[in-house]
Scaffold this motif. Structure first.
Motif, PDB file in Angstrom:
ATOM      1  N   ALA A 198      43.178  53.364  27.855  1.00  0.00           N
ATOM      2  CA  ALA A 198      43.122  53.544  29.308  1.00  0.00           C
ATOM      3  C   ALA A 198      43.810  54.836  29.727  1.00  0.00           C
ATOM      4  O   ALA A 198      43.329  55.558  30.611  1.00  0.00           O
ATOM      5  CB  ALA A 198      43.763  52.350  30.016  1.00  0.00           C
ATOM      6  N   VAL A 274      43.434  42.646  35.053  1.00  0.00           N
ATOM      7  CA  VAL A 274      42.496  43.740  34.819  1.00  0.00           C
ATOM      8  C   VAL A 274      42.276  43.900  33.316  1.00  0.00           C
ATOM      9  O   VAL A 274      43.228  44.137  32.570  1.00  0.00           O
ATOM     10  CB  VAL A 274      43.033  45.064  35.399  1.00  0.00           C
ATOM     11  CG1 VAL A 274      42.027  46.190  35.198  1.00  0.00           C
ATOM     12  CG2 VAL A 274      43.383  44.912  36.876  1.00  0.00           C
ATOM     13  N   ASP A 277      39.145  47.816  29.656  1.00  0.00           N
ATOM     14  CA  ASP A 277      38.103  48.800  29.955  1.00  0.00           C
ATOM     15  C   ASP A 277      37.906  49.046  31.444  1.00  0.00           C
ATOM     16  O   ASP A 277      37.215  49.991  31.830  1.00  0.00           O
ATOM     17  CB  ASP A 277      36.776  48.393  29.304  1.00  0.00           C
ATOM     18  CG  ASP A 277      36.259  47.053  29.791  1.00  0.00           C
ATOM     19  OD1 ASP A 277      36.988  46.343  30.527  1.00  0.00           O
ATOM     20  OD2 ASP A 277      35.114  46.693  29.433  1.00  0.00           O
ATOM     21  N   GLU A 278      38.511  48.211  32.301  1.00  0.00           N
ATOM     22  CA  GLU A 278      38.395  48.411  33.744  1.00  0.00           C
ATOM     23  C   GLU A 278      39.611  49.106  34.350  1.00  0.00           C
ATOM     24  O   GLU A 278      39.620  49.417  35.541  1.00  0.00           O
ATOM     25  CB  GLU A 278      38.156  47.073  34.447  1.00  0.00           C
ATOM     26  CG  GLU A 278      36.815  46.428  34.103  1.00  0.00           C
ATOM     27  CD  GLU A 278      36.579  45.109  34.834  1.00  0.00           C
ATOM     28  OE1 GLU A 278      37.340  44.832  35.791  1.00  0.00           O
ATOM     29  OE2 GLU A 278      35.651  44.384  34.446  1.00  0.00           O
ATOM     30  N   ASP A 281      38.911  52.484  36.300  1.00  0.00           N
ATOM     31  CA  ASP A 281      38.250  52.308  37.588  1.00  0.00           C
ATOM     32  C   ASP A 281      39.204  51.745  38.639  1.00  0.00           C
ATOM     33  O   ASP A 281      39.189  52.168  39.799  1.00  0.00           O
ATOM     34  CB  ASP A 281      37.045  51.379  37.448  1.00  0.00           C
ATOM     35  CG  ASP A 281      35.902  52.017  36.664  1.00  0.00           C
ATOM     36  OD1 ASP A 281      35.853  53.258  36.594  1.00  0.00           O
ATOM     37  OD2 ASP A 281      35.072  51.264  36.127  1.00  0.00           O
ATOM     38  N   VAL A 282      40.027  50.789  38.242  1.00  0.00           N
ATOM     39  CA  VAL A 282      40.990  50.214  39.183  1.00  0.00           C
ATOM     40  C   VAL A 282      42.034  51.263  39.553  1.00  0.00           C
ATOM     41  O   VAL A 282      42.432  51.379  40.723  1.00  0.00           O
ATOM     42  CB  VAL A 282      41.643  48.954  38.581  1.00  0.00           C
ATOM     43  CG1 VAL A 282      42.760  48.445  39.481  1.00  0.00           C
ATOM     44  CG2 VAL A 282      40.593  47.865  38.371  1.00  0.00           C
ATOM     45  N   GLN A 321      39.178  46.053  46.839  1.00  0.00           N
ATOM     46  CA  GLN A 321      37.975  45.373  46.383  1.00  0.00           C
ATOM     47  C   GLN A 321      36.752  45.751  47.203  1.00  0.00           C
ATOM     48  O   GLN A 321      35.688  46.079  46.649  1.00  0.00           O
ATOM     49  CB  GLN A 321      38.185  43.853  46.429  1.00  0.00           C
ATOM     50  CG  GLN A 321      39.228  43.362  45.450  1.00  0.00           C
ATOM     51  CD  GLN A 321      39.512  41.870  45.589  1.00  0.00           C
ATOM     52  OE1 GLN A 321      40.007  41.235  44.667  1.00  0.00           O
ATOM     53  NE2 GLN A 321      39.228  41.287  46.748  1.00  0.00           N
ATOM     54  N   LEU A 325      36.214  49.282  44.839  1.00  0.00           N
ATOM     55  CA  LEU A 325      35.642  48.698  43.630  1.00  0.00           C
ATOM     56  C   LEU A 325      34.288  48.042  43.866  1.00  0.00           C
ATOM     57  O   LEU A 325      33.477  47.905  42.947  1.00  0.00           O
ATOM     58  CB  LEU A 325      36.605  47.664  43.035  1.00  0.00           C
ATOM     59  CG  LEU A 325      37.980  48.181  42.609  1.00  0.00           C
ATOM     60  CD1 LEU A 325      38.834  47.042  42.096  1.00  0.00           C
ATOM     61  CD2 LEU A 325      37.844  49.271  41.551  1.00  0.00           C
ATOM     62  N   ARG A 327      33.745  44.963  44.337  1.00  0.00           N
ATOM     63  CA  ARG A 327      33.683  43.690  43.611  1.00  0.00           C
ATOM     64  C   ARG A 327      35.039  43.006  43.703  1.00  0.00           C
ATOM     65  O   ARG A 327      36.048  43.638  44.042  1.00  0.00           O
ATOM     66  CB  ARG A 327      33.313  43.901  42.142  1.00  0.00           C
ATOM     67  CG  ARG A 327      34.269  44.784  41.388  1.00  0.00           C
ATOM     68  CD  ARG A 327      33.878  44.956  39.929  1.00  0.00           C
ATOM     69  NE  ARG A 327      34.744  45.909  39.246  1.00  0.00           N
ATOM     70  CZ  ARG A 327      35.962  45.643  38.787  1.00  0.00           C
ATOM     71  NH1 ARG A 327      36.470  44.431  38.947  1.00  0.00           N
ATOM     72  NH2 ARG A 327      36.670  46.562  38.159  1.00  0.00           N
ATOM     73  N   LEU A 329      38.383  41.209  42.169  1.00  0.00           N
ATOM     74  CA  LEU A 329      39.226  41.217  40.993  1.00  0.00           C
ATOM     75  C   LEU A 329      39.515  39.783  40.551  1.00  0.00           C
ATOM     76  O   LEU A 329      39.474  38.856  41.361  1.00  0.00           O
ATOM     77  CB  LEU A 329      40.551  41.939  41.287  1.00  0.00           C
ATOM     78  CG  LEU A 329      40.451  43.458  41.501  1.00  0.00           C
ATOM     79  CD1 LEU A 329      41.723  43.990  42.134  1.00  0.00           C
ATOM     80  CD2 LEU A 329      40.176  44.168  40.180  1.00  0.00           C
TER      81      LEU A 329
END
Length: 565
Positions: A198, A274, A277-278, A281-282, A321, A325, A327, A329
């Motif tokens: 990350a 989280v 792999d996310e 983005d977060v 969110q 994002l 979406r 969490l």
């Protein structure tokens, strides 16, 4: 009889209607710069100054530098002017910037995750020796800082650093600063999850790009999957803390809004889990909120912690969110409290691959160029190519075979780099101080080194974990509010009424174990000369009054003022 005419009623006083000037939030349509710093950034992105350094300033010299570049944009490339020698602390807040500026720079080498190769450390040591008068400091954000850098030498220094994969990009300024990472990521036996991918992804996608190069203020990130909570996640703008979700497995608990300085705040959990792999983005979503909704009117309120405090975590998570994002969490668990107080990885420890890592403590983070080179050579001689810096101004050599550990330890000790340090050597940190820093009021590095020597001599049997953090001004670069004994530099009066260097004392701060800020006892200030006497006295009271297994921070919270003075 005629009626008495009714007196006209007195009109109610008009309530003054004040128009809110706004906080300079871009997302609210406030794009007009509201202070000089914002105007400077609007005029030209800080990343663009590199071309002027390389083509103009390094050739024409210090006096050719535009003031807005000198005290602003050059920070985007890790450069601050250092303090002119001989200016005492009483003049720090009085003199104009150009009166405080020396014609030399501090240069901050960005070391994300604290990861270094022996080749990289050797290059930094060489730069320190050739260009920086052998100056070198390990910082509490895993960087290495050099001093006495001339503008004429900067392009060559960049060339050497970048040739081995290092950078000073966005090491300072209103940018995403160095990303803290567990210094034993990928090797520790008890690691929950390795956050290194990350860190690398965030660097590759975002660092050095203009997407986040104009923030309201600096933005500090920490990512660690260590159960020791070894990156001071509580005081970063954003932190990803390793946890195990009961359904989804290892991942990270998300924290936002931590920070110290003059308005300290402990970061808050968003209650979100989280996956690895996310994380990038977060991270981009949270820093995007800071860029767009962060307060830009007043520099003193321009950190993310103020926005989080005003919004609350529920609103912050909803905005993250819904707007960034797109979406939801996943709800997740909080991290467990660490089982040990020391989080610096000092000592000899087995890695999960059967090799060992060896952590050592320099004196208050200060070393020099030749010592950095010797550390690199020593590590290589013992089969290691990898080293790590920590958030406690320490360093670690990785990948040492068991039969080479004793020899490495002996070599480090010969350089006065303690693998088995006293609690005082291990737990004392100091910021740059008045020697180089234009904000400082008092000297710190030598004061800390002297304090260590005095305490080791006076109370050699003291064996409890203790943190003593020394700061040269109120800005808390050395994390004074979260130390067992935090010392904030200021001018105080000695017994004869003379104004001298000294410290306001904070007692009982902590991270990790019941994180919180230290207690201030009214009027408790000590002169620099009295400091060893004071610390010896308060530690003596602690030893006499502590209950079985009681930490200093817990004792300090309940101790009488008499015991703390």
């Amino acid at each position: 009889m005629a009626a008495t005419p009714e007196k006209p009623s007195t009109p109610a006083p008009r309530r003054k209607v004040s128009r809110h000037r706004g906080e300079g939030q871009w997302a609210m349509g406030h794009f007009t710069p509201l202070n000089g710093n914002e105007q400077t950034k609007k005029d030209d992105d800080g990343l663009h100054v590199r071309a002027r350094i390389e083509t103009i300033y390094s050739k024409a010299g210090f006096d050719s530098i535009d003031p807005n570049d000198l005290r602003g944009r050059m920070r985007w490339w890790g450069l601050y002017t250092q303090r002119k020698p001989g200016i005492d602390g009483g003049k720090t807040a009085i003199l104009e910037p150009e009166e405080l500026d020396d014609k030399y720079f501090m240069l901050r080498v960005r070391i994300d995750g604290g990861r270094l190769t022996t080749e990289q450390l050797r290059v930094i040591g060489g730069i320190s020796h050739e260009f920086g008068r052998d100056s070198a400091d390990f910082t509490d954000r895993q960087n290495i800082q050099l001093h006495w850098i001339r503008i004429e030498d900067v392009p060559e220094i960049w060339r050497r650093l970048e040739e081995v994969g290092l950078s000073t990009t966005e090491a300072c300024g209103d940018t995403p600063r160095v990303i803290l990472g567990s210094p034993v990521a990928g090797v520790a036996e008890n690691e929950i999850i390795d956050g290194t991918p990350a860190i690398d992804a965030i660097n590759d996608r975002y660092i050095g790009t203009e997407e986040f190069s104009n923030l309201p203020r600096k933005f500090k990130t920490a990512i660690s999957g260590s159960p020791l909570l070894d990156v001071a996640h509580e005081i970063n703008d954003i932190a990803f803390v390793g946890v195990v979700h009961p359904e989804h497995g290892p991942g990270f608990d998300l924290w936002v809004g931590g920070g110290l300085s003059t308005n300290p705040k402990i970061g808050q959990r968003l209650g979100a889990w989280v996956p690895l792999d996310e994380v990038p983005d977060v991270w981009a979503g949270v820093i995007g909120i800071f860029r767009d909704y962060g307060y830009r009117r007043l520099r003193t309120r321009a950190r993310l912690k103020f926005l989080v405090a005003d919004w609350g975590v529920e609103k912050f998570r909803r905005i993250l969110q819904d707007e960034y994002l797109k979406r939801e969490l996943i709800d997740g668990p909080a991290p467990e409290q660490p089982v040990q107080q020391w989080r610096d990885h000092v000592g000899v420890h087995r890695q999960k691959d059967g090799l060992f890592y060896v952590g050592f403590a320099p004196r208050v983070g200060r070393v020099d160029g030749p010592t950095l080179t010797k550390i690199a050579d020593l590590a290589a001689e013992h089969g290691s190519r990898r080293l790590r810096t920590t958030v406690e101004q320490k360093m670690i050599v990785l990948d040492v075979a068991e039969d080479r550990v004793d020899s490495l330890v002996a070599g480090l000790e010969a350089l006065d780099l303690r693998v088995k340090p006293s609690p005082f050597r291990r737990g004392t940190m100091a910021c740059t101080g008045i020697e180089y820093c234009k904000l400082a009021i008092v000297e710190t590095k030598q004061r800390g080194a002297t304090l260590i020597d005095e305490l080791e001599r006076r109370i050699p049997d003291f064996d409890q974990p203790i943190t003593i953090n020394i700061n040269g001004c109120p800005n808390a670069c050395a994390r004074i509010q979260v130390a067992d004994i935090g010392l904030k530099g200021q001018l105080v009066l000695d017994k004869d009424g003379n104004q001298v260097e000294g410290f306001q004392v904070h007692l009982g701060g902590a991270l990790g174990l019941e994180a919180g800020f230290g207690r201030k006892v009214r009027g408790l200030k000590v002169t620099s000369e009295e400091l060893p006497d004071y610390v010896e006295r308060v530690l003596g009271h602690f030893q006499k009054e502590r209950e079985e297994g009681e930490r200093f921070a817990t004792w300090a919270a309940r101790a009488s003022e008499e015991s703390l003075t």
